[in-house]
Design a protein around this motif. Structure first.
Motif, mmCIF file in Angstrom:
data_model
loop_
_atom_site.group_PDB
_atom_site.id
_atom_site.type_symbol
_atom_site.label_atom_id
_atom_site.label_comp_id
_atom_site.label_asym_id
_atom_site.label_seq_id
_atom_site.Cartn_x
_atom_site.Cartn_y
_atom_site.Cartn_z
ATOM 1 N N THR A 184 0.890 -1.465 0.023
ATOM 2 C CA THR A 184 -0.160 -0.263 -0.244
ATOM 3 C C THR A 184 0.623 1.153 0.682
ATOM 4 N N PHE A 185 0.054 2.259 -0.193
ATOM 5 C CA PHE A 185 0.975 3.944 0.024
ATOM 6 C C PHE A 185 1.390 3.843 1.485
ATOM 7 N N LYS A 186 0.513 3.715 2.145
ATOM 8 C CA LYS A 186 0.931 3.972 3.440
ATOM 9 C C LYS A 186 2.109 3.169 3.733
ATOM 10 N N GLU A 187 1.916 0.941 3.930
ATOM 11 C CA GLU A 187 3.436 0.961 3.599
ATOM 12 C C GLU A 187 4.122 1.727 3.401
ATOM 13 N N GLU A 188 4.662 1.902 1.927
ATOM 14 C CA GLU A 188 5.748 1.681 1.140
ATOM 15 C C GLU A 188 6.255 2.702 1.549
ATOM 16 N N THR A 189 5.498 4.400 1.924
ATOM 17 C CA THR A 189 6.312 5.280 2.344
ATOM 18 C C THR A 189 6.437 5.344 3.875
ATOM 19 N N GLU A 190 6.317 4.570 4.879
ATOM 20 C CA GLU A 190 6.386 4.574 5.888
ATOM 21 C C GLU A 190 7.939 3.604 6.496
ATOM 22 N N THR A 191 7.866 2.126 5.795
ATOM 23 C CA THR A 191 9.358 1.572 5.787
ATOM 24 C C THR A 191 9.902 2.473 4.485
ATOM 25 N N ASP A 192 9.637 2.959 3.606
ATOM 26 C CA ASP A 192 10.760 3.603 3.034
ATOM 27 C C ASP A 192 11.484 4.788 3.392
ATOM 28 N N LEU A 193 10.748 5.580 4.092
ATOM 29 C CA LEU A 193 11.687 6.458 4.757
ATOM 30 C C LEU A 193 12.372 5.994 6.019
ATOM 31 N N PHE A 194 11.920 5.009 6.726
ATOM 32 C CA PHE A 194 12.223 4.403 7.928
ATOM 33 C C PHE A 194 13.691 4.125 7.582
ATOM 34 N N GLY A 195 13.693 3.121 6.622
ATOM 35 C CA GLY A 195 14.570 2.178 5.710
ATOM 36 C C GLY A 195 15.995 3.521 6.002
ATOM 37 N N GLU A 196 16.113 4.537 5.007
ATOM 38 C CA GLU A 196 16.670 5.328 4.304
ATOM 39 C C GLU A 196 17.564 6.340 5.339
ATOM 40 N N ILE A 268 25.525 -1.220 18.152
ATOM 41 C CA ILE A 268 23.902 -1.048 17.713
ATOM 42 C C ILE A 268 23.463 -1.259 18.779
ATOM 43 N N ASP A 269 23.533 -0.708 20.609
ATOM 44 C CA ASP A 269 22.488 -1.290 21.599
ATOM 45 C C ASP A 269 21.248 -0.877 21.064
ATOM 46 N N GLY A 270 20.465 -0.923 22.882
ATOM 47 C CA GLY A 270 19.287 -0.743 23.202
ATOM 48 C C GLY A 270 18.861 0.683 22.999
ATOM 49 N N ARG A 271 20.155 1.263 23.735
ATOM 50 C CA ARG A 271 19.456 3.164 23.532
ATOM 51 C C ARG A 271 19.445 3.720 21.479
ATOM 52 N N VAL A 272 20.652 2.369 20.264
ATOM 53 C CA VAL A 272 19.991 2.878 19.501
ATOM 54 C C VAL A 272 18.758 2.534 19.074
ATOM 55 N N LYS A 273 18.018 1.239 19.273
ATOM 56 C CA LYS A 273 16.957 0.798 18.939
ATOM 57 C C LYS A 273 15.846 1.549 19.390
ATOM 58 N N GLU A 274 16.148 2.066 20.492
ATOM 59 C CA GLU A 274 14.080 3.007 21.395
ATOM 60 C C GLU A 274 14.475 4.297 20.354
ATOM 61 N N MET A 276 15.340 4.242 17.141
ATOM 62 C CA MET A 276 15.084 4.114 16.055
ATOM 63 C C MET A 276 13.226 4.091 15.716
ATOM 64 N N LYS A 277 12.820 3.766 17.213
ATOM 65 C CA LYS A 277 11.771 3.229 17.365
ATOM 66 C C LYS A 277 11.033 5.144 17.316
ATOM 67 N N ILE A 279 12.516 7.658 15.351
ATOM 68 C CA ILE A 279 12.661 7.525 14.339
ATOM 69 C C ILE A 279 11.227 7.362 13.174
ATOM 70 N N LEU A 280 11.041 5.730 14.028
ATOM 71 C CA LEU A 280 9.807 5.211 13.324
ATOM 72 C C LEU A 280 8.201 6.305 13.711
ATOM 73 N N SER A 281 8.439 6.411 14.788
ATOM 74 C CA SER A 281 7.318 7.069 15.088
ATOM 75 C C SER A 281 6.610 8.543 14.380
ATOM 76 N N GLU A 282 8.109 9.338 14.155
ATOM 77 C CA GLU A 282 8.104 10.476 13.408
ATOM 78 C C GLU A 282 7.497 9.960 12.101
ATOM 79 N N VAL A 283 7.685 9.372 11.648
ATOM 80 C CA VAL A 283 7.323 8.946 10.199
ATOM 81 C C VAL A 283 6.244 8.655 10.403
#
Ligand SMILES: NC(=O)C1=CN([C@@H]2O[C@H](COP(=O)(O)OP(=O)(O)OC[C@H]3O[C@@H](n4cnc5c(N)ncnc54)[C@H](OP(=O)(O)O)[C@@H]3O)[C@@H](O)[C@H]2O)C=CC1
Ligand SMILES: CC[C@](O)(C(C)=O)C(=O)O
Ligand SMILES: [Mg+2]
Ligand SMILES: [Mg+2]
Length: 337
Positions: A184-196, A268-274, A276-277, A279-283
């Motif tokens: 979907t447009f939603k899934e492409e946009t959110e995963t693409d922005l997060f990934g890059e 790449i520890d727990g802080r990095v994962k937090e 990343m989360k 960053i995903l929320s902002e997307v």
């Protein structure tokens, strides 16, 4: 949920061959789509504003160039491959007035639809063919008889024929040689922005620069730091690309593999994962998209500063010198693959 994947045999090339296609923009993605569509027997016109520096390139490569409005008026399918930040205005001024019932509006990335910067009328098809790779490699792989995987999505199916049309377009640019995943447009946009942001561009660049800084600040030669942290990364990632992380670990020494398990998670520890989360929320919330569009509307002050700082990082000068000695590495990114 398992993704639905489509290959060349699942698509009918004659559908897109029977359409007039306008490609708006002739940059990284635009040139790749346009040249491969043309080589697949599709009638293509490029839409670029008067005075665009891309006009000459497209014409040199034998393509017809019109204004975005004239190209959209002529086309059955309009593929929008201008920068994401330019699309809102481009749509309002050149596309929307020419988007008559039954036409199709295509995108290479879903940002403007996902966050509501563009809202097409209900009587047109709205779809996406989004390559999972840089445009210059999309073209290079097509020319080499290979393909970069694509995500395909239909946001609006006014004609009832939008999905076969989308698959046909994806086949024409070589995407279905590698596989087209339905999304979907939603899934492409959110995963693409997060990934890059978190992994491919932001995460990887920061990892490489920081590794280079730590070694050079400790007194090691910049040339050694460059080979260790940047050049060899491609060779390691090539192994992951071919056979997964397990293949890479098979090929490196046991010493490297032990260091990988015991030290990697400290970097790449727990802080990095937090982070990343976050960053995903902002997307997901649209905060990133609104920030980026506002930055562009404001003349891109931060973007310009960060680009200059990145280009001035010592790793760039070291790399330029070393790549100059490796004729096979500095393969120019051109508009003809
Ligand atoms: N780069 C990539 O590999 C990927 C990009 N995408 C998506 O593809 C789209 C295009 O990105 P990308 O290829 O990077 O873009 P580029 O910045 O490489 O190229 C943009 C092109 O659009 C032209 N342009 C600028 N303004 C307009 C306008 N108003 N009307 C028509 N053309 C215009 C530019 O011309 P000029 O020479 O005058 O500046 C240039 O030819 C975006 O949606 C992006 O997210 C998706 C997957 C990967
Ligand atoms: C990884 C960056 C990208 O999403 C891409 C090449 O796929 C982009 O927007 O350029
Ligand atoms: Mg991408
Ligand atoms: Mg992207």
């Amino acid at each position: 949920m398992t993704a639905e994947v489509f290959y060349d045999d699942n698509a009918d090339l004659s559908i897109i061959q029977g359409k007039k296609v306008a490609v708006l923009g002739y940059g990284s993605q635009g040139h790749a789509h346009a040249l491969s569509l043309r080589d697949s027997g599709v009638d293509v016109v490029i839409g670029l504003p008067e005075g665009s520096k891309s006009r000459e390139k497209a014409q040199e490569q034998g393509l017809r160039v019109e204004t975005p409005a004239d190209a959209s008026a002529w086309a059955d399918v309009t593929m929008v491959l201008a920068p994401d930040t330019a699309q809102r205005k481009l749509y309002a001024e050149a596309i929307e007035p020419n988007l008559t019932a039954g036409k199709a509006l295509f995108f290479g990335h879903g940002l403007n639809i996902r966050y509501g910067f563009i809202t097409p009328p209900a009587n047109v098809d709205v779809a996406m063919v989004a390559p999972k790779g840089p445009g210059h490699l999309v073209r290079r792989q097509y020319v080499d008889g290979k393909g970069v995987p694509v995500l395909v999505a239909v946001e609006q199916d006014a004609t009832g024929e939008a999905f076969p049309l989308t698959l046909s377009y994806a086949k024409a640019i070589g995407g279905l040689r590698a596989g087209g995943i339905k999304t979907t447009f939603k899934e492409e946009t959110e995963t693409d922005l997060f990934g890059e942001q978190a992994v491919l561009c932001g995460g990887a660049s920061a990892l490489v620069q920081t590794g280079f800084e730590v070694l050079t600040e400790a007194g090691y030669a910049p040339e050694i730091a460059y080979f260790e942290c940047l050049h060899e990364l491609k060779l390691i990632v090539d192994l992951m690309y071919e056979g997964g992380i397990a293949r890479m670990r098979y090929s490196v020494s046991d010493t490297a593999e032990y260091g990988d398990y015991s030290r990697g998670p400290r970097v790449i520890d727990g802080r990095v994962k937090e982070e990343m989360k976050r960053i995903l929320s902002e997307v997901q919330s649209g905060e990133f998209a609104r920030e980026w569009i506002a930055e562009d509307d404001n003349g891109r002050p931060n973007f310009t500063k960060w680009r200059q700082e990145g280009a001035a990082h010592p790793i760039e000068e070291t790399g330029r010198k070393l790549r100059g000695m490796m004729s096979w590495v500095d393969r120019p990114i051109t508009e003809t693959a």
